[in-house]
Design a protein around this motif. Structure first.
Motif, short mmCIF file in Angstrom:
data_model
loop_
_atom_site.label_atom_id
_atom_site.label_comp_id
_atom_site.label_asym_id
_atom_site.label_seq_id
_atom_site.Cartn_x
_atom_site.Cartn_y
_atom_site.Cartn_z
N MET A 2 0.83 -1.20 0.00
CA MET A 2 0.00 0.00 0.00
C MET A 2 0.86 1.25 0.00
N ALA A 3 1.95 1.25 0.77
CA ALA A 3 2.85 2.41 0.81
C ALA A 3 3.49 2.65 -0.56
N GLU A 4 3.84 1.57 -1.27
CA GLU A 4 4.43 1.72 -2.60
C GLU A 4 3.42 2.27 -3.60
N VAL A 5 2.17 1.83 -3.50
CA VAL A 5 1.12 2.35 -4.39
C VAL A 5 0.93 3.85 -4.14
N VAL A 6 0.85 4.25 -2.87
CA VAL A 6 0.67 5.66 -2.53
C VAL A 6 1.86 6.48 -3.03
N ALA A 7 3.07 5.96 -2.86
CA ALA A 7 4.27 6.68 -3.32
C ALA A 7 4.26 6.84 -4.84
N LEU A 8 3.87 5.81 -5.56
CA LEU A 8 3.79 5.89 -7.01
C LEU A 8 2.79 6.94 -7.46
N SER A 19 -8.62 14.74 -16.56
CA SER A 19 -8.51 14.17 -15.23
C SER A 19 -8.60 12.65 -15.38
N VAL A 20 -7.59 11.95 -14.94
CA VAL A 20 -7.56 10.48 -15.02
C VAL A 20 -7.53 9.96 -13.60
N GLU A 21 -8.47 9.10 -13.29
CA GLU A 21 -8.59 8.58 -11.93
C GLU A 21 -7.99 7.19 -11.85
N VAL A 22 -7.18 6.98 -10.83
CA VAL A 22 -6.59 5.68 -10.55
C VAL A 22 -7.17 5.22 -9.22
N GLN A 23 -7.90 4.14 -9.24
CA GLN A 23 -8.49 3.61 -8.01
C GLN A 23 -7.69 2.37 -7.60
N ALA A 24 -7.15 2.43 -6.41
CA ALA A 24 -6.39 1.30 -5.89
C ALA A 24 -6.96 0.92 -4.53
N ASN A 25 -7.40 -0.31 -4.40
CA ASN A 25 -7.92 -0.81 -3.14
C ASN A 25 -7.05 -1.99 -2.72
#
Length: 198
Positions: free
Chosen positions: A154-160, A179-185
């Motif tokens: 999760m930390a790596e996804v947030v950093a990216l 605007s491009v949305e990236v949804q990561a769960n």
């Protein structure tokens, strides 16, 4: 590359100021679609401009939105989300029933907004030019991780995502960009440890 965007950990007082369904929708609209007037947001969300103006002022009071000085005239006030990444954790509020309920409202409304925008894309994607349809995508991965690895992922996804936010900062108003949305769960599947399957 621009300087790192500030990260704001939402405290209990700010949480109470944001945790209203319409305020979450207003903030989310400004983040995902850019600056707008209260009237425009009212039309978009099916609310009166008086209602959106009131809730925008409450969001401003708690530091979530601000007037956009580059737009508007004396009578026309444009609003934008403040340039910071919000961080919230439900665990921070579990010892206070009022704050826990406010977090539940916030979390529910954000999830509803994300689902709504994703469904809107899926319903309208045939109307988009082919390069956009080919560039967009969906992916689901199932990994076998322990709790430390899950936190690391999760930390790596947030950093990216933060690095991309910095890289693309300052593109508002340029018609080449959308605007491009990236949804990561990132979440564990199944039942919590110790819960019987009977």
């Amino acid at each position: 590359m621009s300087a790192s965007r500030p990260v704001r950990r939402v405290d209990r007082q700010a949480l109470q100021g944001l945790a209203h369904p319409l305020r979450v929708q207003l903030y989310d609209a400004l983040v995902s679609e850019g600056a707008a007037t209260a009237s425009e947001l009212g039309r978009r969300l099916g609310e009166s401009s008086g209602s959106t103006s009131y809730h925008l002022r409450q969001l401003e009071r708690h530091g979530f939105v601000e007037t956009d000085p580059a737009r508007g005239t004396g009578r026309e006030r444009w609003w934008r989300a403040t340039e910071e990444d919000l961080r919230t954790r439900g665990a921070d509020f579990e010892d206070d029933p009022s704050a826990a309920e406010a977090y539940r409202i916030l979390d529910t409304e954000w999830a509803r907004s994300r689902r709504g925008r994703h469904e809107s894309w899926r319903a309208s994607r045939r109307e988009w030019p082919m390069p956009w349809r080919e560039a967009a995508g969906e992916s689901t991965s199932h990994l076998r991780l322990d709790v430390e690895e899950t936190a690391e992922l999760m930390a790596e996804v947030v950093a990216l995502m933060s690095s991309w936010a910095e890289r693309t900062d300052g593109r508002d108003g340029d018609p080449r960009y959308r605007s491009v949305e990236v949804q990561a769960n990132v979440f564990p599947n199944g039942r919590p440890p110790g819960v019987s399957t009977d």
